[in-house]
Design a protein around this motif. Structure first.
Motif, PDB file in Angstrom:
ATOM      1  N   THR A  20      18.212 -30.105 -32.483  1.00 11.09           N
ATOM      2  CA  THR A  20      16.846 -30.263 -31.987  1.00 11.09           C
ATOM      3  C   THR A  20      16.100 -29.011 -32.318  1.00 11.09           C
ATOM      4  O   THR A  20      16.686 -27.954 -32.542  1.00 11.09           O
ATOM      5  CB  THR A  20      16.799 -30.465 -30.458  1.00 11.09           C
ATOM      6  OG1 THR A  20      17.366 -29.323 -29.824  1.00 11.09           O
ATOM      7  CG2 THR A  20      17.543 -31.733 -30.077  1.00 11.09           C
ATOM      8  N   ARG A  21      14.738 -28.962 -32.242  1.00 16.36           N
ATOM      9  CA  ARG A  21      13.939 -27.745 -32.528  1.00 16.36           C
ATOM     10  C   ARG A  21      13.174 -27.423 -31.289  1.00 16.36           C
ATOM     11  O   ARG A  21      12.019 -27.823 -31.112  1.00 16.36           O
ATOM     12  CB  ARG A  21      12.996 -28.027 -33.690  1.00 16.36           C
ATOM     13  CG  ARG A  21      12.334 -26.730 -34.189  1.00 16.36           C
ATOM     14  CD  ARG A  21      11.594 -26.976 -35.470  1.00 16.36           C
ATOM     15  NE  ARG A  21      10.979 -25.697 -35.857  1.00 16.36           N
ATOM     16  CZ  ARG A  21       9.811 -25.575 -36.436  1.00 16.36           C
ATOM     17  NH1 ARG A  21       9.086 -26.660 -36.708  1.00 16.36           N
ATOM     18  NH2 ARG A  21       9.324 -24.373 -36.793  1.00 16.36           N
ATOM     19  N   THR A  22      13.854 -26.696 -30.395  1.00 17.35           N
ATOM     20  CA  THR A  22      13.216 -26.315 -29.130  1.00 17.35           C
ATOM     21  C   THR A  22      12.828 -24.857 -29.119  1.00 17.35           C
ATOM     22  O   THR A  22      12.188 -24.406 -28.191  1.00 17.35           O
ATOM     23  CB  THR A  22      14.176 -26.557 -27.959  1.00 17.35           C
ATOM     24  OG1 THR A  22      15.367 -25.805 -28.171  1.00 17.35           O
ATOM     25  CG2 THR A  22      14.499 -28.044 -27.869  1.00 17.35           C
ATOM     26  N   CYS A  23      13.198 -23.977 -30.115  1.00 20.55           N
ATOM     27  CA  CYS A  23      12.861 -22.536 -30.164  1.00 20.55           C
ATOM     28  C   CYS A  23      11.804 -22.344 -31.228  1.00 20.55           C
ATOM     29  O   CYS A  23      11.982 -22.802 -32.373  1.00 20.55           O
ATOM     30  CB  CYS A  23      14.100 -21.707 -30.510  1.00 20.55           C
ATOM     31  SG  CYS A  23      15.422 -21.864 -29.297  1.00 20.55           S
ATOM     32  N   TYR A  24      10.753 -21.577 -30.888  1.00 23.23           N
ATOM     33  CA  TYR A  24       9.633 -21.387 -31.802  1.00 23.23           C
ATOM     34  C   TYR A  24       9.385 -19.906 -31.979  1.00 23.23           C
ATOM     35  O   TYR A  24       9.489 -19.116 -31.033  1.00 23.23           O
ATOM     36  CB  TYR A  24       8.364 -22.070 -31.267  1.00 23.23           C
ATOM     37  CG  TYR A  24       8.539 -23.579 -31.184  1.00 23.23           C
ATOM     38  CD1 TYR A  24       8.186 -24.382 -32.276  1.00 23.23           C
ATOM     39  CD2 TYR A  24       9.057 -24.182 -30.048  1.00 23.23           C
ATOM     40  CE1 TYR A  24       8.349 -25.773 -32.211  1.00 23.23           C
ATOM     41  CE2 TYR A  24       9.216 -25.569 -29.997  1.00 23.23           C
ATOM     42  CZ  TYR A  24       8.864 -26.368 -31.080  1.00 23.23           C
ATOM     43  OH  TYR A  24       9.031 -27.731 -31.002  1.00 23.23           O
ATOM     44  N   GLU A  33       7.157 -22.621 -22.276  1.00 21.56           N
ATOM     45  CA  GLU A  33       8.538 -22.183 -22.082  1.00 21.56           C
ATOM     46  C   GLU A  33       9.303 -22.029 -23.383  1.00 21.56           C
ATOM     47  O   GLU A  33      10.423 -21.541 -23.381  1.00 21.56           O
ATOM     48  CB  GLU A  33       9.326 -23.171 -21.200  1.00 21.56           C
ATOM     49  CG  GLU A  33       8.848 -23.243 -19.762  1.00 21.56           C
ATOM     50  CD  GLU A  33       7.694 -24.192 -19.595  1.00 21.56           C
ATOM     51  OE1 GLU A  33       7.371 -24.930 -20.535  1.00 21.56           O
ATOM     52  OE2 GLU A  33       7.082 -24.140 -18.528  1.00 21.56           O
ATOM     53  N   ASN A  34       8.773 -22.485 -24.504  1.00 24.47           N
ATOM     54  CA  ASN A  34       9.670 -22.570 -25.646  1.00 24.47           C
ATOM     55  C   ASN A  34       9.504 -21.450 -26.674  1.00 24.47           C
ATOM     56  O   ASN A  34       9.934 -21.603 -27.808  1.00 24.47           O
ATOM     57  CB  ASN A  34       9.523 -23.924 -26.324  1.00 24.47           C
ATOM     58  CG  ASN A  34       8.094 -24.169 -26.840  1.00 24.47           C
ATOM     59  OD1 ASN A  34       7.237 -23.340 -26.616  1.00 24.47           O
ATOM     60  ND2 ASN A  34       7.874 -25.265 -27.556  1.00 24.47           N
ATOM     61  N   CYS A  35       8.828 -20.298 -26.360  1.00 20.60           N
ATOM     62  CA  CYS A  35       8.790 -19.135 -27.287  1.00 20.60           C
ATOM     63  C   CYS A  35      10.117 -18.379 -27.151  1.00 20.60           C
ATOM     64  O   CYS A  35      10.472 -17.937 -26.061  1.00 20.60           O
ATOM     65  CB  CYS A  35       7.615 -18.227 -26.982  1.00 20.60           C
ATOM     66  SG  CYS A  35       6.037 -19.002 -27.374  1.00 20.60           S
ATOM     67  N   SER A  36      10.832 -18.283 -28.258  1.00 19.02           N
ATOM     68  CA  SER A  36      12.231 -17.813 -28.160  1.00 19.02           C
ATOM     69  C   SER A  36      12.397 -16.308 -28.273  1.00 19.02           C
ATOM     70  O   SER A  36      13.373 -15.740 -27.795  1.00 19.02           O
ATOM     71  CB  SER A  36      13.052 -18.493 -29.268  1.00 19.02           C
ATOM     72  OG  SER A  36      12.532 -18.127 -30.545  1.00 19.02           O
ATOM     73  N   GLY A  37      11.510 -15.537 -28.921  1.00 20.71           N
ATOM     74  CA  GLY A  37      11.732 -14.093 -29.160  1.00 20.71           C
ATOM     75  C   GLY A  37      11.565 -13.255 -27.911  1.00 20.71           C
ATOM     76  O   GLY A  37      10.818 -13.599 -26.997  1.00 20.71           O
ATOM     77  N   SER A  38      12.233 -12.048 -27.942  1.00 17.59           N
ATOM     78  CA  SER A  38      12.104 -11.107 -26.817  1.00 17.59           C
ATOM     79  C   SER A  38      10.685 -10.581 -26.787  1.00 17.59           C
ATOM     80  O   SER A  38      10.143 -10.148 -27.816  1.00 17.59           O
ATOM     81  CB  SER A  38      13.105  -9.957 -26.985  1.00 17.59           C
ATOM     82  OG  SER A  38      12.888  -8.986 -25.998  1.00 17.59           O
ATOM     83  N   GLY A  39      10.069 -10.594 -25.628  1.00 20.61           N
ATOM     84  CA  GLY A  39       8.722 -10.065 -25.448  1.00 20.61           C
ATOM     85  C   GLY A  39       7.660 -11.050 -25.895  1.00 20.61           C
ATOM     86  O   GLY A  39       6.495 -10.677 -25.985  1.00 20.61           O
TER      87      GLY A  39
END
Length: 798
Positions: A20-24, A33-39
């Motif tokens: 699935t593509r849940t990380c952007y 809720e789905n921004c995956s990077g730190s900060g």
């Protein structure tokens, strides 16, 4: 293990993407809720860096954390960065080029005014600035030696120079000179304030801005450290007195000073010490004694004045009345000292000794350098500050001090010598009082000293006999015995006296000779004295006991004390004219005489002398002859046979070492082998004896004895001698028997007188006519001989 984990991580990532593509990523559409990077956060449907904590340091990269404090770590922004790398306003992240680690710092023109706060730097003195607070770092103002001041807490302030600095030019703070004479920065365009801290001071130096030196303004001088005060402009004008750290003159005139009460403060200008105001605002040096002058203040010395000179040559500085000039050599460079009162000590440190205030007083070594009335004057009793003329002997007077002679007094209104002094001029004028000690006789001697009298003589001092009217000779026993002593008074100038009464034998006397001067009916006397003993009486003989020195080498003698005084005795023992011993005896009339030289049976003279009371005069000696106890004499010594004959022997010997009495005769005992043969005596003391009637060829023993008046000695060592032999008588009854043609027998008898204790042998000769045919020697003392001639042998029977 690490490799496995990495491989596994990529496996999971592939799986995530494929399922699935849940990380952007940044810039992609997102939900909350789905921004995956730190900060990262979702902003308006797109993933973006959280601007409060992160920023995008470079295109296509993830979010980097912002630096949270000035001086803290940060990520240096690269190409296409978005946002600020540091959280503080007006800050930047600096480091190596390209993305990487850096450090947060304030932008140019800003400084860290507080923790993680950058504020603009004030760009000019008196311009606005941000006041630093907790955590600040750096200078809030661009000018060196400046500070940002304002209300407490964060807020706007104003740039100003630090304490001790001043704006010497636009936006320049230079150090203020802190004292007169130190360096300073001269003001230039745009300067505000004073370059030197002291009032009435300036910074002087070459023209233009640069280093200078702090100095007082014209008309001022450094009256103390970093203080400029007004200079007094004339003598008598007000001025500021100098204190610690001052330099320069507080008064404008040469040779002046600012004087007043102690401590810094107002004073007035006056001439220096040893200067005076000669004209308006001019101080000239004062001059010493003897120098030309025009006014009193020109004179240097205290208690001096400008006075007309006695020579009329103009006015000079001279000592005033009651003062004297210490320099009498050239009258310059002296000083004025108050004249000395009578009896006060003078000042000997200078040449002028004419220092006394009183007339006719003098100061010299005769008076230990104290002011005294000169000779012929004395302190006036009615005015002790003056000297009054004295009167000579015989002159009229009222007080003792009126008399010139120090040993005179005023008696019956005339100057006379006091007791103990005599007038060299009798009762006439102008004599001198001399001590009667000069009349004391000298060289007292004594002669003709006996047990009851002696003479005394003396010498009168030269040329003093005329002043002695009487001599008194007095003698007194030194032990103050009542009844002895006496006095004789002699007129004229005698020099001897016989003391023939009040004298006891052996006693010690003090003889006093008094010289008496009787001027004006007053006896003035002085005496000399000497001690002398009368001759003591000799003692009388008592006895001699214990006169056997053989026991302990002592004998005891006793005597009777004489009449009169005796200190002791000197007892001597004399052998003929040779002293054996001498001893002093005190408080006794007997003594033991000890000497190893005292001999028994010997005559000695005992001599005893009495000593006078002070042990200075001897009596006539008592002499008594004694004889020590007689004991047996010692034996003769060295017995020997001096001459030996056939019928006598001369025997010799030496007298005994210790005769122990008077030797009377000697005895010789004669012994042979049978015993005592005879005793031969002598009629006198001799050293040899001829002993006759001896048998020839006989052995004798001789023993010699001596005899004194009481005893015989033991014998000498025996001496042994033999008398010389004498030719024996011929044998008797010579006969021949058994005569044959070949021989015969001879017989004979022993001679009656052999003159010897034994016969040593016989000599037998047989002659034919005068020709000896046979000769034989026999060695025997008592034998009967038969000699058979025919057999040419001898038969001998005993």
């Amino acid at each position: 293990m690490t490799a496995m984990r990495t491989a596994h991580y990529f496996d999971l990532l592939v799986i995530c993407v494929s399922l699935t593509r849940t990380c952007y990523g940044i810039g992609e559409d997102c939900t909350l809720e789905n921004c995956s990077g730190s900060g990262e956060i979702c902003v308006e449907g797109n993933c973006a860096c959280d601007s409060s904590t992160h920023y995008q340091a470079q295109v296509g990269t993830q979010c980097s954390a912002k630096g949270t404090s000035i001086g803290g770590a940060c990520t240096v922004p690269g190409l296409g960065s978005i946002g600020s790398a540091c959280s503080a306003s007006n800050s930047q992240c600096t480091g190596s080029s390209g993305e990487g680690q850096g450090t947060c710092s304030c932008l140019s023109g800003n400084y860290q005014s507080a923790t993680n706060v950058c504020s603009p730097i004030g760009t000019s003195i008196w311009g606005s600035c941000t006041v630093p607070r907790s955590g600040s770092s750096g200078n809030p103002c661009s000018s060196q030696n400046s500070i940002c001041t304002g209300s407490s807490g964060e807020g706007l302030g104003t740039c100003s120079c630090l304490s001790g600095y001043y704006p010497s030019a636009t936006n320049v703070c230079s150090q203020i000179g802190t004292s007169i004479g130190v360096s300073c920065t001269k003001p230039s365009s745009g300067s505000i304030g004073s370059p030197c801290s002291a009032p009435a001071s300036q910074c002087t130096g070459t023209s233009g801005e640069g280093a200078g030196t702090c100095s007082c303004l014209s008309g001022y001088y450094p009256s103390a450290t970093n203080v400029c005060s007004t200079i007094g402009t004339s003598i008598g004008a007000s001025c500021t007195k100098p204190s610690s750290g001052s330099s320069g003159n507080p008064c404008s005139a040469t040779n002046t000073q600012c004087t007043g009460s102690s401590g810094e403060g107002a004073g007035s200008c006056s001439c220096l010490y040893q200067y005076y105001q000669s004209v308006t605002n001019v101080c000239s040096p004062q001059v010493g004694l003897g120098s030309q002058c025009t006014m009193k203040s020109a004179c240097l010395n205290e208690n001096s004045d400008c006075l007309g000179h006695q020579s009329g040559s103009g006015s000079t500085c001279q000592c005033t009345n009651n003062y004297f000039d210490t320099n009498t050599v050239d009258n310059i460079q002296g000083s004025c000292i108050r004249k000395i009162t009578l009896d006060s000590r003078c000042d000997t440190s200078h040449s002028n000794l004419a220092q006394c205030a009183a007339d006719n007083a003098i100061c010299d070594s005769r008076y230990s350098y104290a002011c005294k009335c000169r000779y012929g004057y004395y302190v006036d009793p009615s005015n002790t500050a003056k000297c009054k003329a004295r009167q000579p002997l015989g002159g009229n007077c009222q007080y003792n001090t009126d008399c010139t002679d120090s040993n005179a007094e005023c008696a019956s209104s005339k100057c006379r010598c006091v007791d103990g002094f005599y007038d060299t001029n009798g009762i006439d004028m102008d004599g001198i009082c001399k001590s009667v000690v000069e009349l004391r006789v000298t060289n007292i001697n004594f002669q003709g000293i006996t047990t009851s009298q002696f003479s005394v003589s003396w010498v009168i001092p030269d040329e003093k006999g005329q002043y002695i009217q009487t001599f008194v000779v007095e003698w007194m026993p030194k032990d103050n015995t009542f009844g002895d002593g006496g006095t004789k008074t002699l007129s004229g100038s005698p020099t001897t006296a016989l003391i023939d009464s009040g004298i006891s034998a052996g006693k010690s006397y003090t003889v006093k000779i008094t010289s008496i001067n009787s001027q004006l009916g007053v006896n003035r006397s002085v005496f000399s004295s000497a001690d002398q003993d009368a001759k003591p009486n000799p003692p009388t003989w008592k006895e001699a006991t214990d006169v056997n020195p053989a026991n302990d080498h002592t004998i005891t003698v006793s005597w009777n004390a004489p009449s009169g005084s005796v200190y002791g005795y000197q007892v001597s023992l004399v052998d003929g004219s040779t002293p054996v011993l001498s001893t002093a005896v005190l408080q006794s009339t007997s003594t033991k005489l000890f000497s190893t030289q005292i001999k028994n049976g010997h005559f000695y003279t005992v001599q005893i002398i009495s000593k006078s009371q002070s042990n200075t005069v001897d009596s006539v000696p008592l002499k008594h002859v004694i004889k020590t106890e007689v004991i047996a004499p010692g034996p003769p010594t060295g017995a020997n046979c001096k001459d030996v004959k056939d019928e006598f022997i001369i025997v010799g010997w030496n007298a005994p070492v210790v005769p122990n009495g008077d030797l009377r005769q000697c005895f010789v005992h004669v012994y042979n082998t049978s015993g005592l043969v005879k005793i031969v005596g002598t009629d006198a003391i001799i050293n040899e004896l001829k002993v006759s009637g001896l048998d020839p060829g006989t052995y004798y023993t001789f023993k010699i004895y001596t005899q004194n008046e009481l005893f015989n000695s033991t014998s000498s060592d025996a001496t042994h001698c033999q008398t010389n032999a004498r030719m024996s008588d011929p044998p008797e009854d010579l006969s021949a028997s058994a005569v044959s043609s070949r021989g015969f027998t001879v017989s004979w008898q022993k001679p009656v007188n052999t003159y010897s204790e034994e016969i040593l042998g016989y000599l037998l000769q047989v002659k034919a006519g005068e020709t000896c045919v046979v000769e034989r020697q026999f060695k025997c003392s008592n034998c009967y001989v038969l000699y058979d001639v025919s057999e040419n042998h001898m038969n001998m029977s005993l």
